[in-house]
Design a protein around this motif. Structure first.
Motif: not given
Length: 256
Positions: A60-74
């Motif tokens: 859970x966090x803030x991501x930049x609108x101008x870039x693709x958001x990439x998140x890893x879970x494990x």
């Protein structure tokens, strides 16, 4: 004075109760309220709950609108949300970032359960036969911003690691019931399944609760069919070898 003290104590107690709601307890809290449409409660509560410690299965966090958001879970789950989807999720706000939440949920919470009537009694329905299971018994939840995100032109990519090489999987999301006599169910609408040797890539045009459904019965039947075919090939090969050996023996005796 007594009423003022009681009023302040009530406010403090309510604030403490709200503050003490841990993210771990959100599912059970929402499930108790309504086990059929608990996902609506979860989407609201998970963005404001109190997260005590870091976890590789919760983001859970803030991501930049101008870039693709990439998140890893494990090591087994990855999420890629395009910039266009992030911008749509913020609504009319002019911020440069937006809140993103991604977490894993046990698949046992996603069962076809008939909705409760106003008298809180369950409506009778025909039993549902479930032959498919969720890959890894985990459901991936993704939410961005405060606005509903659907019908995206640039799709969200959800990558599920397929360590056990399970075949015949398909990407689905959890669809909530809309009528009192309906149940929640898995749906493939808006999602495409891309299969590689070690991954299932779900390309979807919306955000929701996602999973990969696999059919263990189908996989076992395929394995049994392959095993039977290999057995027949072995028998035929052995028979041909014996025949050629017998023919060679006859030729040898004749020449002698």
């Amino acid at each position: 004075m007594k009423w003022n003290t009681l009023y302040l104590l009530t406010l403090f107690t309510g604030f403490s109760t709200t503050r003490a709601l841990s993210c771990v307890a959100v599912i059970s809290n929402c499930w108790i309220q309504d086990p059929t449409v608990w996902t609506r409660c979860y989407e609201d509560e998970i963005t404001t709950c109190f997260h005590r410690r870091s976890s590789i299965f919760f983001f859970r966090g803030e991501v930049n609108l101008s870039e693709q958001a990439e998140v890893k879970l494990g090591l087994a789950y990855r999420i890629q949300v395009p910039s266009s989807a992030l911008q749509r999720s913020r609504g009319v706000q002019s911020d440069h970032t937006v809140m993103m939440v991604a977490t894993l949920i046990n698949s046992s919470f996603f069962q076809p359960t008939p909705r409760r009537s106003q008298s809180r009694r369950l409506i009778n329905q025909q039993p549902v036969s479930i032959k498919q299971t969720v890959l890894g018994d985990r459901v991936l939840f993704v939410k961005v911003g405060s606005q509903s995100v659907s019908n995206l032109t640039e799709r969200v990519q959800l990558i599920f690691n397929n360590e056990q090489m399970v075949k015949n999987g398909r990407c689905v999301f959890w669809r909530e019931p809309h009528l009192m006599n309906e149940t929640g169910q898995w749906s493939t609408e808006g999602c495409k399944t891309i299969t590689t040797r070690e991954e299932y890539i779900c390309s979807c045009n919306h955000l929701s609760f996602f999973a990969v459904l696999v059919n263990p019965e189908l996989n076992s039947k395929v394995d049994e069919r392959n095993a039977a075919s290999l057995t027949y090939i072995t028998y035929i090969g052995s028979a041909l070898s014996a025949l050629f050996a017998f023919g060679s023996l006859i030729i040898y005796v004749a020449l002698q």
